[in-house]
Design a protein around this motif. Structure first.
Motif, PDB file in Angstrom:
ATOM      1  N   GLN A  36       0.801  -1.222   0.000  1.00 19.64           N
ATOM      2  CA  GLN A  36       0.000   0.000   0.000  1.00 19.64           C
ATOM      3  C   GLN A  36       0.838   1.279   0.000  1.00 19.64           C
ATOM      4  OE1 GLN A  36      -2.637  -1.711   3.330  1.00 19.64           O
ATOM      5  NE2 GLN A  36      -4.077  -0.490   2.150  1.00 19.64           N
ATOM      6  N   HIS A 138       1.352  -8.956   4.667  1.00 24.00           N
ATOM      7  CA  HIS A 138       0.148  -8.137   4.531  1.00 24.00           C
ATOM      8  C   HIS A 138      -0.314  -8.243   3.070  1.00 24.00           C
ATOM      9  CE1 HIS A 138      -2.126  -4.600   6.549  1.00 24.00           C
ATOM     10  NE2 HIS A 138      -2.742  -4.820   5.392  1.00 24.00           N
ATOM     11  N   ASN A 182      -1.458 -10.630   8.383  1.00 25.70           N
ATOM     12  CA  ASN A 182      -2.491  -9.618   8.547  1.00 25.70           C
ATOM     13  C   ASN A 182      -3.849 -10.137   8.101  1.00 25.70           C
ATOM     14  OD1 ASN A 182      -3.400  -6.740   8.966  1.00 25.70           O
ATOM     15  ND2 ASN A 182      -4.050  -7.065   6.847  1.00 25.70           N
ATOM     16  N   GLU A 183      -4.824 -10.039   8.978  1.00 21.54           N
ATOM     17  CA  GLU A 183      -6.239 -10.273   8.644  1.00 21.54           C
ATOM     18  C   GLU A 183      -6.502 -11.475   7.750  1.00 21.54           C
ATOM     19  OE1 GLU A 183      -8.304  -6.878   7.124  1.00 21.54           O
ATOM     20  OE2 GLU A 183      -7.990  -5.705   8.934  1.00 21.54           O
ATOM     21  N   THR A 186      -9.933 -11.347   6.023  1.00 15.80           N
ATOM     22  CA  THR A 186     -10.174 -10.556   4.811  1.00 15.80           C
ATOM     23  C   THR A 186      -9.637 -11.278   3.585  1.00 15.80           C
ATOM     24  OG1 THR A 186     -10.067  -8.576   6.147  1.00 15.80           O
ATOM     25  CG2 THR A 186      -9.856  -8.290   3.772  1.00 15.80           C
ATOM     26  N   HIS A 190     -12.360 -12.247   0.827  1.00 11.79           N
ATOM     27  CA  HIS A 190     -12.305 -11.444  -0.407  1.00 11.79           C
ATOM     28  C   HIS A 190     -11.385 -12.024  -1.475  1.00 11.79           C
ATOM     29  CE1 HIS A 190     -14.886  -8.215   1.088  1.00 11.79           C
ATOM     30  NE2 HIS A 190     -14.405  -8.581   2.258  1.00 11.79           N
ATOM     31  N   TYR A 325     -12.692  -1.580  13.127  1.00 18.32           N
ATOM     32  CA  TYR A 325     -13.125  -0.338  12.484  1.00 18.32           C
ATOM     33  C   TYR A 325     -14.577   0.044  12.733  1.00 18.32           C
ATOM     34  CZ  TYR A 325      -8.900  -0.367   9.542  1.00 18.32           C
ATOM     35  OH  TYR A 325      -7.612  -0.337   9.084  1.00 18.32           O
ATOM     36  N   TRP A 364     -18.371   0.331   3.763  1.00 22.56           N
ATOM     37  CA  TRP A 364     -18.559  -0.585   4.892  1.00 22.56           C
ATOM     38  C   TRP A 364     -18.279   0.048   6.255  1.00 22.56           C
ATOM     39  CZ3 TRP A 364     -13.934  -1.171   7.573  1.00 22.56           C
ATOM     40  CH2 TRP A 364     -12.787  -0.716   6.890  1.00 22.56           C
ATOM     41  N   GLU A 392      -4.947  -1.865  14.076  1.00 24.97           N
ATOM     42  CA  GLU A 392      -5.565  -1.011  13.054  1.00 24.97           C
ATOM     43  C   GLU A 392      -6.873  -0.461  13.580  1.00 24.97           C
ATOM     44  OE1 GLU A 392      -6.150  -2.381   8.999  1.00 24.97           O
ATOM     45  OE2 GLU A 392      -4.257  -3.485   9.059  1.00 24.97           O
ATOM     46  N   TRP A 434      -4.733   3.252  11.747  1.00 25.76           N
ATOM     47  CA  TRP A 434      -4.652   3.059  10.305  1.00 25.76           C
ATOM     48  C   TRP A 434      -5.162   4.323   9.650  1.00 25.76           C
ATOM     49  CZ3 TRP A 434      -2.294  -0.618   7.526  1.00 25.76           C
ATOM     50  CH2 TRP A 434      -2.416  -0.489   6.124  1.00 25.76           C
ATOM     51  N   GLU A 441      -5.569   1.913  -1.371  1.00 27.69           N
ATOM     52  CA  GLU A 441      -6.613   1.225  -0.602  1.00 27.69           C
ATOM     53  C   GLU A 441      -7.171   0.047  -1.418  1.00 27.69           C
ATOM     54  OE1 GLU A 441      -7.468   0.949   2.382  1.00 27.69           O
ATOM     55  OE2 GLU A 441      -9.503   0.170   2.266  1.00 27.69           O
ATOM     56  N   TRP A 442      -6.285  -0.891  -1.759  1.00 27.67           N
ATOM     57  CA  TRP A 442      -6.659  -2.156  -2.403  1.00 27.67           C
ATOM     58  C   TRP A 442      -7.580  -1.945  -3.615  1.00 27.67           C
ATOM     59  CZ3 TRP A 442      -2.863  -4.904  -0.899  1.00 27.67           C
ATOM     60  CH2 TRP A 442      -2.394  -4.811   0.407  1.00 27.67           C
ATOM     61  N   PHE A 450      -7.208   7.089   4.192  1.00 26.28           N
ATOM     62  CA  PHE A 450      -7.215   6.731   5.615  1.00 26.28           C
ATOM     63  C   PHE A 450      -6.126   7.440   6.420  1.00 26.28           C
ATOM     64  CE2 PHE A 450      -9.862   3.183   4.242  1.00 26.28           C
ATOM     65  CZ  PHE A 450     -10.620   2.870   5.357  1.00 26.28           C
TER      66      PHE A 450
END
Ligand code: GBH
Length: 484
Positions: A36, A138, A182-183, A186, A190, A325, A364, A392, A434, A441-442, A450
């Motif tokens: 990122q 990540h 990381n996550e 997600t 996704h 978040y 979201w 984050e 974050w 942002e992907w 952000f």
């Protein structure tokens, strides 16, 4: 006299409230991730990651944006560290790009330029009195490994172990806080269920669970390698990370309360429970088995851990790295059909935002500050993780310098983190917002910002400018309390 007493009483109360302080050694910081921010996508021997390939595929990212240059932190890392220092921040969460260190993801070739980059960054941080908190992965999986099956192939756990060992060897003398992955939630939803993030595989109802299984094994492998080979000489900590949002039942009826449990267990629990309790959450085991059977499978779409694996994965985290978040309201849906497997049908709920919550630039992301205190309590009770780092938490907007929306968000969420510490006795030791800078942002490209620091993506210089939120956050970090 009576009136005076009342005044003094309220004075004391107000004094106590305003004096509510973060612990003396609490670390305030900021976060980012390699793909990122770094750019330098093919610089100095770096290999391709699956995000290079995904972002270079037309139509996958808004405006066909890529991370080719991003914030150019590959060249401008000294400026990034200077900003952290200027803000008085004491911890920086960044990630190492696996293919920058190992171009094909395998240990046969180590890219010295990549090693130098991270050594220099770490040195710069340490010289500025900033603790590095390093994510090993990540989302930028070496493309070579993506082609070998990526997170669907259990052998990726072994490849990840080799990579983790190399990073512990190279950087572990300086790094005391590690996060392997990381996550996973997600990536698995996704990347392998809906396919809107890399590697872009819409394997509805199936990919997510295989991906979760492989992530859990990979995380545990990294922890064991650290524990067996490095802990005694390096004395650091290897934490578990996942995103964990808060869900309220939309009504008090038992169906909605069960939907709340499903929402927490399929999101937060799917990855955390194996690490902290040695197996998938029972709700998930039962639900996927039930639906798989009705769908005609002779087995559950959720892989089963062997007894040996349960032993191996259980207890493999030294602290909990929480990404949090937003909150949602959930309403149960009835099972309707069994003709095509999907996570959506396994979940069987509808999620909405409460109308009173403010909305960010991201579809979201809503403002519900108490949600983070709820999640901290949930995680603390369910997993008993010892220490927690909020790794984050942040807000997106269109990039304005006077970002009062972000200030409101951070003020609300940080107040709730403080309440979790002071009122609920939860051991939160650090907070990395974050993100430090606006970044890639992907699949939303550069459309959602952000950062507490603005980056001018139209300038070749990628000029950084502090936003109002950065100035505010600086004062919070200095005072160790919530300031106006
Ligand atoms: C984190 O994900 C990431 O770790 C970080 O890299 C990222 O920049 C940051 O948050 C901000 O997004 O398209 O409606 O289906 C947070 C969890 C999960 C939130 C996927 C967005 C997509 C929602 N993300 N989700 S939707």
């Amino acid at each position: 006299m009576g009136a005076l007493k009342v005044l003094v009483f309220f004075g004391v109360i107000v004094g106590c409230l305003s004096a509510k302080q973060f612990p003396e050694n609490f670390l305030f910081g900021a976060a980012g991730a390699s793909y990122q921010i770094e750019g330098g996508w093919d610089a100095d021997g770096k290999g391709l990651s699956m995000w290079d390939v995904f972002a270079h595929t037309p139509g996958k990212i808004k405006n066909n944006d890529t991370g080719d240059v991003a914030c150019d932190s590959y060249n401008k890392y000294k400026e990034d560290v200077a900003i952290l220092k200027q803000l008085g921040l004491k911890v920086y969460r960044f990630s190492i790009s696996w293919p920058r260190i190992l171009p094909k993801g395998i240990p046969t070739e180590i890219n010295q330029a990549g090693v130098d980059y991270y050594r220099n960054l770490i040195k710069e941080l340490k010289d500025a009195g900033i603790e590095p908190l390093v994510t090993l992965y990540h989302w930028d999986l070496p493309q070579h490994l993506a082609e070998l099956g990526g997170w669907l192939n259990p052998r990726i756990a072994d490849y990840f172990g080799d990579y983790a060992r190399i990073c512990f060897e190279l950087f572990g003398d300086q790094v005391k806080y590690w996060l392997p992955l990381n996550e996973p939630g997600t990536t698995c939803v996704h990347g392998y269920e809906t396919g809107d993030l890399a590697p872009g595989l819409p394997l509805s109802g199936e990919g997510i669970y295989q991906c979760a299984y492989v992530h859990v094994l990979a995380h545990a492998k990294a922890w064991h390698i650290y524990n067996d080979e490095f802990r005694s000489k390096q004395g650091g900590k290897v934490g578990f990370n996942n995103v964990c949002f808060w869900f309220y039942p939309k009504s008090n009826n038992s169906e909605d309360i069960e939907a709340q449990t499903r929402a927490m267990e399929f999101g937060c629990g799917l990855y955390a429970n194996p690490i902290y309790n040695g197996d998938w959450p029972q709700v998930v085991i039962d639900r996927v088995a039930y639906r798989s059977k009705k769908e005609g499978y002779s087995f559950s779409r959720l892989p089963t851990f062997t007894e040996e694996e349960k032993q191996y994965i259980n207890g493999t985290s030294d602290y909990y790295g929480l990404n949090m978040y937003t909150s949602y309201l959930v309403e149960a849906l009835a099972d309707e059909s069994f003709d095509s497997p999907s996570l959506e049908q396994d979940l069987a709920y509808n999620s909405t935002a409460d109308p009173s919550w403010a909305h960010s630039a991201s579809e979201w992301l809503n403002l519900d500050p108490p949600g983070i205190r709820n999640v901290l309590n949930y995680v603390n009770e369910k997993y008993n993780p010892g220490e927690i780092v909020v790794t984050e938490n942040g807000w997106s907007d269109n990039g304005e310098l006077d970002d009062q929306g972000r200030v409101t968000y951070l003020k609300g969420y940080l107040s709730n983190v403080l309440d979790a510490i002071v009122e609920d006795s939860i051991n939160v030791i650090a907070y990395t917002t974050w993100s430090l800078m606006d970044n890639f942002e992907w699949n939303q490209g550069y459309t959602q910002k952000f950062g507490i620091v603005q980056v001018d993506f139209d300038s070749p210089n990628r000029t950084r400018t502090l936003k109002s939120s950065a100035e505010w956050y600086k004062r919070v970090a200095a005072a160790k309390e919530i300031v106006d």
